[in-house]
Design a protein around this motif. Structure first.
Motif, PDB file in Angstrom:
ATOM      1  N   GLY A 181      29.798  37.749  51.342  1.00  0.00           N
ATOM      2  CA  GLY A 181      30.509  36.571  50.870  1.00  0.00           C
ATOM      3  C   GLY A 181      30.170  36.121  49.461  1.00  0.00           C
ATOM      4  N   ALA A 182      29.372  36.907  48.727  1.00  0.00           N
ATOM      5  CA  ALA A 182      28.980  36.495  47.371  1.00  0.00           C
ATOM      6  C   ALA A 182      30.207  36.351  46.474  1.00  0.00           C
ATOM      7  CB  ALA A 182      28.020  37.529  46.793  1.00  0.00           C
ATOM      8  N   ASP A 183      30.085  35.527  45.448  1.00  0.00           N
ATOM      9  CA  ASP A 183      31.187  35.366  44.487  1.00  0.00           C
ATOM     10  C   ASP A 183      31.045  36.343  43.325  1.00  0.00           C
ATOM     11  OD1 ASP A 183      32.746  32.980  45.507  1.00  0.00           O
ATOM     12  OD2 ASP A 183      30.684  32.266  45.619  1.00  0.00           O
ATOM     13  N   MET A 184      29.834  36.454  42.802  1.00  0.00           N
ATOM     14  CA  MET A 184      29.581  37.411  41.721  1.00  0.00           C
ATOM     15  C   MET A 184      28.161  37.938  41.885  1.00  0.00           C
ATOM     16  SD  MET A 184      31.403  35.564  38.480  1.00  0.00           S
ATOM     17  CE  MET A 184      33.017  34.774  38.752  1.00  0.00           C
ATOM     18  N   ALA A 185      27.885  39.062  41.231  1.00  0.00           N
ATOM     19  CA  ALA A 185      26.531  39.615  41.309  1.00  0.00           C
ATOM     20  C   ALA A 185      26.247  40.414  40.043  1.00  0.00           C
ATOM     21  CB  ALA A 185      26.379  40.507  42.541  1.00  0.00           C
ATOM     22  N   SER A 245      18.409  51.111  30.533  1.00  0.00           N
ATOM     23  CA  SER A 245      19.747  51.585  30.919  1.00  0.00           C
ATOM     24  C   SER A 245      20.627  50.370  31.245  1.00  0.00           C
ATOM     25  CB  SER A 245      19.654  52.531  32.117  1.00  0.00           C
ATOM     26  OG  SER A 245      19.114  51.876  33.255  1.00  0.00           O
ATOM     27  N   PRO A 246      21.955  50.510  31.075  1.00  0.00           N
ATOM     28  CA  PRO A 246      22.819  49.336  31.216  1.00  0.00           C
ATOM     29  C   PRO A 246      22.837  48.782  32.636  1.00  0.00           C
ATOM     30  CG  PRO A 246      24.118  51.342  30.954  1.00  0.00           C
ATOM     31  CD  PRO A 246      22.697  51.719  30.693  1.00  0.00           C
ATOM     32  N   ALA A 247      23.101  47.506  32.728  1.00  0.00           N
ATOM     33  CA  ALA A 247      23.100  46.776  33.999  1.00  0.00           C
ATOM     34  C   ALA A 247      24.485  46.842  34.637  1.00  0.00           C
ATOM     35  CB  ALA A 247      22.694  45.335  33.744  1.00  0.00           C
ATOM     36  N   PHE A 248      24.647  46.167  35.791  1.00  0.00           N
ATOM     37  CA  PHE A 248      25.972  46.113  36.406  1.00  0.00           C
ATOM     38  C   PHE A 248      26.380  44.672  36.660  1.00  0.00           C
ATOM     39  CE2 PHE A 248      22.984  46.712  39.959  1.00  0.00           C
ATOM     40  CZ  PHE A 248      23.398  45.760  40.883  1.00  0.00           C
ATOM     41  N   ILE A 249      27.678  44.521  36.846  1.00  0.00           N
ATOM     42  CA  ILE A 249      28.223  43.205  37.164  1.00  0.00           C
ATOM     43  C   ILE A 249      29.364  43.403  38.150  1.00  0.00           C
ATOM     44  CG2 ILE A 249      29.674  43.216  35.058  1.00  0.00           C
ATOM     45  CD1 ILE A 249      29.195  40.118  34.968  1.00  0.00           C
ATOM     46  N   TRP A 250      29.398  42.547  39.153  1.00  0.00           N
ATOM     47  CA  TRP A 250      30.345  42.656  40.264  1.00  0.00           C
ATOM     48  C   TRP A 250      31.034  41.309  40.453  1.00  0.00           C
ATOM     49  CZ3 TRP A 250      30.409  39.708  44.759  1.00  0.00           C
ATOM     50  CH2 TRP A 250      31.232  40.154  45.807  1.00  0.00           C
ATOM     51  N   VAL A 251      32.303  41.348  40.831  1.00  0.00           N
ATOM     52  CA  VAL A 251      32.992  40.100  41.139  1.00  0.00           C
ATOM     53  C   VAL A 251      33.805  40.287  42.420  1.00  0.00           C
ATOM     54  CG1 VAL A 251      34.952  40.581  39.593  1.00  0.00           C
ATOM     55  CG2 VAL A 251      34.468  38.236  40.236  1.00  0.00           C
ATOM     56  N   HIS A 280      38.268  36.448  43.069  1.00  0.00           N
ATOM     57  CA  HIS A 280      38.159  35.938  41.691  1.00  0.00           C
ATOM     58  C   HIS A 280      38.593  36.973  40.649  1.00  0.00           C
ATOM     59  CE1 HIS A 280      35.870  32.754  43.539  1.00  0.00           C
ATOM     60  NE2 HIS A 280      34.845  33.529  43.821  1.00  0.00           N
ATOM     61  N   ARG A 281      38.859  38.208  41.098  1.00  0.00           N
ATOM     62  CA  ARG A 281      38.881  39.339  40.163  1.00  0.00           C
ATOM     63  C   ARG A 281      39.944  39.244  39.080  1.00  0.00           C
ATOM     64  NH1 ARG A 281      38.229  44.277  43.690  1.00  0.00           N
ATOM     65  NH2 ARG A 281      36.419  43.099  44.361  1.00  0.00           N
ATOM     66  N   ASN A 282      41.073  38.704  39.370  1.00  0.00           N
ATOM     67  CA  ASN A 282      42.097  38.601  38.315  1.00  0.00           C
ATOM     68  C   ASN A 282      42.247  37.180  37.788  1.00  0.00           C
ATOM     69  OD1 ASN A 282      42.918  41.328  38.127  1.00  0.00           O
ATOM     70  ND2 ASN A 282      43.868  41.098  40.140  1.00  0.00           N
ATOM     71  N   ARG A 283      41.251  36.377  38.164  1.00  0.00           N
ATOM     72  CA  ARG A 283      41.370  34.978  37.813  1.00  0.00           C
ATOM     73  C   ARG A 283      40.341  34.539  36.773  1.00  0.00           C
ATOM     74  NH1 ARG A 283      39.982  29.878  41.722  1.00  0.00           N
ATOM     75  NH2 ARG A 283      40.460  28.324  40.129  1.00  0.00           N
ATOM     76  N   PHE A 284      39.188  35.194  36.787  1.00  0.00           N
ATOM     77  CA  PHE A 284      38.084  34.656  35.987  1.00  0.00           C
ATOM     78  C   PHE A 284      38.273  34.887  34.489  1.00  0.00           C
ATOM     79  CE2 PHE A 284      36.759  39.072  36.503  1.00  0.00           C
ATOM     80  CZ  PHE A 284      36.152  39.365  35.298  1.00  0.00           C
ATOM     81  N   ALA A 285      37.586  34.042  33.706  1.00  0.00           N
ATOM     82  CA  ALA A 285      37.544  34.221  32.255  1.00  0.00           C
ATOM     83  C   ALA A 285      36.077  34.234  31.860  1.00  0.00           C
ATOM     84  CB  ALA A 285      38.265  33.064  31.570  1.00  0.00           C
ATOM     85  N   GLN A 286      35.708  35.146  30.990  1.00  0.00           N
ATOM     86  CA  GLN A 286      34.306  35.198  30.563  1.00  0.00           C
ATOM     87  C   GLN A 286      34.219  34.953  29.058  1.00  0.00           C
ATOM     88  OE1 GLN A 286      32.476  37.716  28.809  1.00  0.00           O
ATOM     89  NE2 GLN A 286      33.553  39.651  29.067  1.00  0.00           N
ATOM     90  N   PRO A 287      33.052  34.457  28.622  1.00  0.00           N
ATOM     91  CA  PRO A 287      32.960  33.976  27.237  1.00  0.00           C
ATOM     92  C   PRO A 287      32.820  35.072  26.177  1.00  0.00           C
ATOM     93  CG  PRO A 287      30.852  33.704  28.327  1.00  0.00           C
ATOM     94  CD  PRO A 287      31.805  34.192  29.373  1.00  0.00           C
ATOM     95  N   LEU A 288      32.289  36.246  26.547  1.00  0.00           N
ATOM     96  CA  LEU A 288      32.047  37.285  25.535  1.00  0.00           C
ATOM     97  C   LEU A 288      33.236  38.238  25.545  1.00  0.00           C
ATOM     98  CD1 LEU A 288      28.240  37.946  26.161  1.00  0.00           C
ATOM     99  CD2 LEU A 288      29.323  36.230  24.707  1.00  0.00           C
ATOM    100  N   GLY A 340      41.478  42.706  36.428  1.00  0.00           N
ATOM    101  CA  GLY A 340      40.380  43.252  37.217  1.00  0.00           C
ATOM    102  C   GLY A 340      39.036  43.212  36.511  1.00  0.00           C
ATOM    103  N   ILE A 341      38.140  44.057  37.014  1.00  0.00           N
ATOM    104  CA  ILE A 341      36.731  43.977  36.637  1.00  0.00           C
ATOM    105  C   ILE A 341      36.469  44.354  35.176  1.00  0.00           C
ATOM    106  CG2 ILE A 341      36.253  46.316  37.510  1.00  0.00           C
ATOM    107  CD1 ILE A 341      33.863  43.275  37.692  1.00  0.00           C
TER     108      ILE A 341
END
Ligand SMILES: *Cc1c(COP(=O)(O)O)cnc(C)c1O
Length: 424
Positions: free
Chosen positions: A225-229, A243-249, A253-261, A282-283
């Motif tokens: 049930g998480a929202d993001m990770a 090594s690069p990290a990961f991000i999950w949504v 929320h996947r086609n709805r969110f807005a991120q600042p960068l 999407g992601i």
């Protein structure tokens, strides 16, 4: 009939011989005469990592040059590796990208979650996180709150408050809760599903940081049930230094969110070079700019090893290793002032054993001088990460015996073991 088990080195060796994950040790290159107990900080080198780096540099870059963005799949790497991570953490298809660092990804995720709440529950201004969280997570949240400059505030909560489902801190001011799944110092594991339920019942969103659990235990992000990770690939996933990290949504929320960068890699059509921003569906929207392709390519080698392992078996062995470690500390070091700070209950334990001793730093230095590599975390904690893919039961035996020798004979008590480097 219960068998009487004698706990000695031979018994540990027998367990190694019966270990279904034993073969994975050959997938890693570990220096000889080394017992590596710091895979929760920097995973060991998987075989094939150097060859992969050489192939990227010599063939894909050297020969392919700029064509390799298409021909070698460089442009698709964040999403391709995201699928591999997703398979390990129960994320679902198209849910995950590999990119940037955990700190940066947490900033993007927290900002995106707060923007969702600004529409859904606009009065809420409080972000909760663990007081004992990895400090970078707290710093990033504080930086974000200041940047937003709209009354946002970070409140720190104790681990016991989280475990109890936020009885005193979950108010209608709380917009977001950011939790690290396993406490980096003590190794305490939090239950994702019940904790997320408590967060949602309070009207807040939940972001989980999986740095110390991805690759160490089964995770069901979508089911939990998480929202993001967010999370690292250089710890239990053995992706290599930095090594690069990961991000999950979550899908909702996947086609709805807005991120600042909102750099060009998050644009719907980056190569139209339009002055107007339009987010990708999407992601991919969580990407920012061009990634370190050599590092990303090497990370894939570690992910491919993890993908072959059954996470249920990894978890079972991890608990057996930590049970053994704890039992040996209790029986063979009982005459010393050592305290086990990792929870005894399996459901509250990650994949490490942490032991407190006042002279922790010097003791760990003495162990490292013998090729037994764990690490030290303030205050007074000797930390032993347990990576089931390359660690065995006899390794645990040898580690505790070395500790016993160092403590019995005060071998830590020399000036050379009290000098601290920039990184501890
Ligand atoms: C290791 C770790 C980090 C590291 O973040 P970087 O941005 O990769 O330096 C962040 N958060 C947690 C909980 C960690 O365990």
């Amino acid at each position: 009939m219960t068998e009487l088990t004698v706990l000695d080195r031979a018994a540990c060796q027998r367990r190694d011989a019966d270990d279904p994950l034993r073969g994975f040790r050959d997938d890693f290159i570990i220096p000889t005469d080394t017992i590596y107990l710091d895979g929760n900080s920097l995973g060991a080198r998987p075989k094939g990592a150097a060859e992969r780096a050489a192939a990227v540099i010599e063939d894909e870059w050297g020969e392919g040059l700029i064509r390799s963005w298409n021909t070698a799949g460089w442009f698709e790497l964040p999403a391709a590796l995201g699928e591999k991570v997703s398979g390990l953490v129960g994320g679902g298809d198209g849910s995950t990208v590999v990119t940037d660092t955990t700190s940066i990804n947490l900033f993007k995720a927290a900002s995106a979650a707060l923007r969702i709440q600004a529409e859904d529950r606009p009065e809420r201004r409080v972000i909760l996180t663990q007081r004992e969280n990895f400090p970078s997570d707290i710093y990033m949240l504080q930086g974000l709150a200041e940047q937003l400059d709209d009354g946002y505030e970070v409140r720190l909560v104790d681990d016991a408050e989280v475990t109890a489902g936020f009885p005193t801190t979950m108010t209608d001011e709380v917009a977001l809760v950011v939790l690290t799944h396993v406490n980096y110092r003590t190794g305490r594991l939090f239950d994702m599903r019940s904790t997320t339920e408590a967060i949602h019942a309070g009207g807040a969103l939940a972001i989980w940081d999986l740095c110390h659990s991805a690759g160490a235990l089964p995770i069901d992000l979508a089911g939990g049930g998480a929202d993001m990770a967010v999370g690292c690939t250089y710890k239990f996933l053995n992706g290599g230094p930095g090594s690069p990290a990961f991000i999950w949504v979550a899908e909702e929320h996947r086609n709805r969110f807005a991120q600042p960068l909102s750099g060009w890699w998050s644009h719907a059509k980056p190569f139209e070079m339009s002055p107007g921003y339009a987010p990708a569906e999407g992601i991919r929207r969580f990407l920012t700019g061009t990634q370190g392709i050599v590092s990303m390519s090497v990370a894939e080698v570690g992910l491919d090893v993890a993908a072959r392992a059954d996470m249920g078996a990894v978890r079972a062995k991890s608990l057996e290793l930590s049970d053994l470690f704890i039992e040996l500390v209790e029986t063979r070091l009982s005459h010393h002032p050592v305290e086990i700070v990792t929870p005894r209950e399996h459901e509250h334990r990650g994949s490490q054993v942490s032991i407190a001793h006042e002279e922790g730093f010097a003791i760990m230095s003495a162990l490292i001088a013998r090729g037994i590599i764990g690490d030290y975390r303030e205050p007074s904690i000797l930390r032993f990460g347990l990576t089931p893919l390359y660690l065995g039961f006899a390794d645990v035996w040898d580690t505790v015996e070395a500790l016993r020798d160092i403590l019995d004979n005060r071998l830590w008590d020399t000036p050379e073991f009290k000098v601290r480097g920039a990184v501890t």
